[in-house]
Scaffold this motif. Structure first.
Motif, short mmCIF file in Angstrom:
data_model
loop_
_atom_site.label_atom_id
_atom_site.label_comp_id
_atom_site.label_asym_id
_atom_site.label_seq_id
_atom_site.Cartn_x
_atom_site.Cartn_y
_atom_site.Cartn_z
N ARG A 1 0.82 -1.21 0.00
CA ARG A 1 0.00 0.00 0.00
C ARG A 1 0.86 1.26 0.00
NH1 ARG A 1 -5.49 -1.39 0.68
NH2 ARG A 1 -5.88 0.76 0.08
N PHE A 2 2.01 1.19 0.66
CA PHE A 2 2.94 2.33 0.64
C PHE A 2 3.37 2.62 -0.79
CE2 PHE A 2 7.04 4.40 0.86
CZ PHE A 2 6.91 5.30 1.91
N HIS A 3 3.68 1.58 -1.54
CA HIS A 3 4.10 1.77 -2.94
C HIS A 3 2.94 2.20 -3.83
CE1 HIS A 3 8.33 0.35 -3.16
NE2 HIS A 3 8.03 -0.17 -1.99
N GLN A 4 1.70 1.95 -3.37
CA GLN A 4 0.53 2.44 -4.10
C GLN A 4 0.19 3.87 -3.68
OE1 GLN A 4 -2.15 -0.77 -2.96
NE2 GLN A 4 -2.06 -1.65 -5.01
N HIS A 5 1.04 4.46 -2.84
CA HIS A 5 0.86 5.83 -2.33
C HIS A 5 -0.38 5.95 -1.44
CE1 HIS A 5 4.07 6.76 -5.10
NE2 HIS A 5 3.32 6.39 -6.13
N ASP A 6 -0.85 4.84 -0.90
CA ASP A 6 -1.95 4.87 0.05
C ASP A 6 -1.34 4.86 1.45
OD1 ASP A 6 -4.24 4.70 1.48
OD2 ASP A 6 -5.00 2.87 0.55
N TYR A 7 -0.76 6.01 1.83
CA TYR A 7 0.04 6.07 3.05
C TYR A 7 -0.80 5.92 4.31
CZ TYR A 7 3.22 7.92 -0.46
OH TYR A 7 3.97 8.07 -1.59
N GLY A 8 -2.02 6.41 4.29
CA GLY A 8 -2.88 6.27 5.46
C GLY A 8 -3.15 4.81 5.77
N GLN A 9 -3.44 4.03 4.75
CA GLN A 9 -3.69 2.60 4.96
C GLN A 9 -2.41 1.89 5.38
OE1 GLN A 9 -6.10 1.01 5.57
NE2 GLN A 9 -6.40 -0.91 4.49
N ALA A 10 -1.28 2.30 4.84
CA ALA A 10 0.01 1.70 5.24
C ALA A 10 0.26 1.94 6.73
CB ALA A 10 1.14 2.29 4.41
N VAL A 11 -0.04 3.14 7.21
CA VAL A 11 0.12 3.44 8.63
C VAL A 11 -0.75 2.50 9.47
CG1 VAL A 11 -0.38 5.16 10.43
CG2 VAL A 11 0.82 5.84 8.34
N ASN A 12 -2.01 2.35 9.06
CA ASN A 12 -2.94 1.49 9.77
C ASN A 12 -2.43 0.05 9.85
OD1 ASN A 12 -5.35 0.46 10.93
ND2 ASN A 12 -6.20 0.05 8.90
N LEU A 13 -1.90 -0.45 8.75
CA LEU A 13 -1.42 -1.83 8.69
C LEU A 13 -0.16 -2.03 9.52
CD1 LEU A 13 -2.05 -2.24 4.89
CD2 LEU A 13 -3.12 -3.65 6.64
N TYR A 14 0.76 -1.06 9.45
CA TYR A 14 1.97 -1.16 10.25
C TYR A 14 1.65 -1.13 11.74
CZ TYR A 14 5.30 -0.69 6.37
OH TYR A 14 6.05 -0.90 5.24
N CYS A 15 0.68 -0.32 12.13
CA CYS A 15 0.28 -0.27 13.54
C CYS A 15 -0.26 -1.62 14.00
CB CYS A 15 -0.77 0.82 13.76
SG CYS A 15 -0.14 2.51 13.71
N GLN A 16 -1.07 -2.25 13.17
CA GLN A 16 -1.60 -3.57 13.51
C GLN A 16 -0.46 -4.59 13.61
OE1 GLN A 16 -5.26 -4.94 11.49
NE2 GLN A 16 -5.27 -2.96 10.47
#
Length: 452
Positions: A256-271
């Motif tokens: 998701r980070f590479h898809q520039h969906d940084y908000g979702q990447a943050v959510n996933l990394y937190c999980q």
């Protein structure tokens, strides 16, 4: 599990049946045999309780007990388990000593050319790879491959583990094509030997590894599919509390980070960090690396605030109705079925509204699909959700999902573009899997299909 309950299980795993006759006597091998099965049961109890801090002392004591008992086979089992644990804890310097001891013990036991020797080589090679000793690691993997040809059946899952681990070595040394080949072979073995590949943790882990390898090769759409498939398998099998689940979450976050969906990447990394902390604690390489990735994602999210709205759609339609207000909307053949497997934003504990589900689907799969297969049409296609279901009006909840609810999004093309790619795009869309984020497949009413 509290400490008292855990200790009770450990005491059951190691009964003091052969205690010395007098206080202060040193136990002798004949008086206190080493029970390998009880050792493994006790180790499982520790990991089941997510009490990783207790595993180190437990393994060290088991080494002493097996050595005192003169049980070389038991000691080799303990050393193999220790290699895996030390690797997970980032204790690479200590682990190199464990590797050396295990290989010397196995050689002294004369077990070269056996399954136990193959397993020990694989574990040793993986430990050396994690320590950054790539030349030694590759040499050990090659020995393991040669040994496996003589000792393991073609469908043996340990062969898949060997291919999986060798792929990681190739990925870390920049040989991404070789890594992809190894992972493809691992996935073939696992899926063919699994009683249920849709709930198989090893299959899920291989999908995650394949996603990261494809990402390194700039195959974004395929990487996204495999990363999502891994999460779907974890949820199908209710494996969300497995330590490996953190890797799947972090892998999808990277996509998701590479898809520039940084908000979702943050959510996933937190999980992912929550799972790592629960299973291994904070003082590990796993936690530190994932936390660093989270910080990068947070930085990019703040730089691209307020929201990651897709830049390659001319209109994001989210209101109800028949879509007639969308400029250039194709009256028929517009993809609006189901989309692929899973993302990490839905954990099964809180509902997600249909509009958000549709946006997640678009960002995860629609956008990469168009970028990969129809790059010249980026910026010419509108994405959104319209229809007769309550989710299109924002009224959906757990009780109102009575019809047409499920993973989907709609695409609108100009008449000219639809004539050029409409049928092909429709086919690509309909070929996608039918479930997403734990929802689906979608059951559409006749009205939603245009009847009447």
């Amino acid at each position: 599990m509290d400490d008292d309950a855990l200790m009770a299980k450990l005491m059951a795993a190691f009964d003091d049946d052969a205690a010395p006759d007098q206080a202060g006597d040193e136990p002798r091998p004949s008086e206190q045999p080493f029970d390998t099965q009880r050792f493994l049961a006790g180790l499982d109890a520790i990991f089941d309780a997510h009490a990783a801090a207790k595993a180190g002392p437990y393994l060290e004591q088991a080494m002493i007990d097996a050595e005192n008992a003169g049980d070389d086979a038991g000691l080799l089992t303990v050393l193999n388990e220790t290699m895996g644990f030390y690797r997970s804890q980032g204790r690479h310097k200590e682990n190199q000593w464990i590797v050396q001891r295990a290989l010397e013990l196995a050689t002294r036991m004369g077990i070269t050319g056996t399954e136990a020797w193959t397993t020990t080589l694989i574990n040793a090679a993986t430990a050396m790879r994690a320590a950054g000793q790539y030349d030694q690691s590759e040499d050990l993997y090659k020995q393991a491959q040669a040994s496996s040809e003589r000792t393991l059946a073609p469908s043996d899952r340990r062969l898949a583990a060997l291919h999986n681990n060798l792929s990681v070595l190739y990925s870390e040394t920049g040989k991404t094509h070789q890594a992809e080949v190894e992972l493809g072979e691992a996935l073939r073995i696992l899926e063919s030997s699994s009683p249920d590949a849709e709930t198989d943790l090893d299959v899920a882990s291989t999908h995650t590894n394949l996603a990261l390898t494809l990402l390194a090769e700039d195959k974004l759409s395929a990487a996204s599919w495999h990363a999502a498939k891994a999460l779907e398998i974890y949820r199908n099998g209710h494996l969300e509390h497995s330590a490996h689940y953190a890797s799947a979450l972090a892998g999808y976050a990277q996509v998701r980070f590479h898809q520039h969906d940084y908000g979702q990447a943050v959510n996933l990394y937190c999980q992912a960090l929550q799972v790592i902390e629960e299973c291994y604690g904070k003082d590990t390489d796993y936690y530190r690396i994932t936390e660093n990735n989270l910080r990068q994602a947070e930085h990019e999210a703040s730089e691209h605030a307020p929201a990651n709205v897709s830049q390659d759609v001319s209109q994001d339609a989210s209101a109800g109705g028949n879509g007639s207000g969308t400029p250039g909307a194709a009256p028929a053949g517009t993809p609006s079925a189901a989309v692929p497997s899973a993302t990490a934003s839905h954990t099964g504990t809180s509902p997600i509204c249909g509009l958000k589900l549709a946006r997640e689907c678009w960002n995860a799969y629609g956008k990469p699909l168009i970028a990969d297969k129809y790059p010249e049409y980026q910026g010419r296609i509108a994405a959104g959700l319209v229809g007769h279901g309550s989710e299109c009006y924002g009224f959906d909840d757990d009780l109102s999902r009575d019809h047409d609810f499920g993973p989907r999004f709609c695409l609108w093309l100009t008449d000219e573009d639809y004539a050029a790619i409409g049928e092909r795009l429709q086919a690509d869309y309909e070929a996608l899997p039918q479930s997403f984020m734990g929802y689906g497949p979608r059951e559409s009413t006749a009205r939603a299909q245009g009847a009447g």
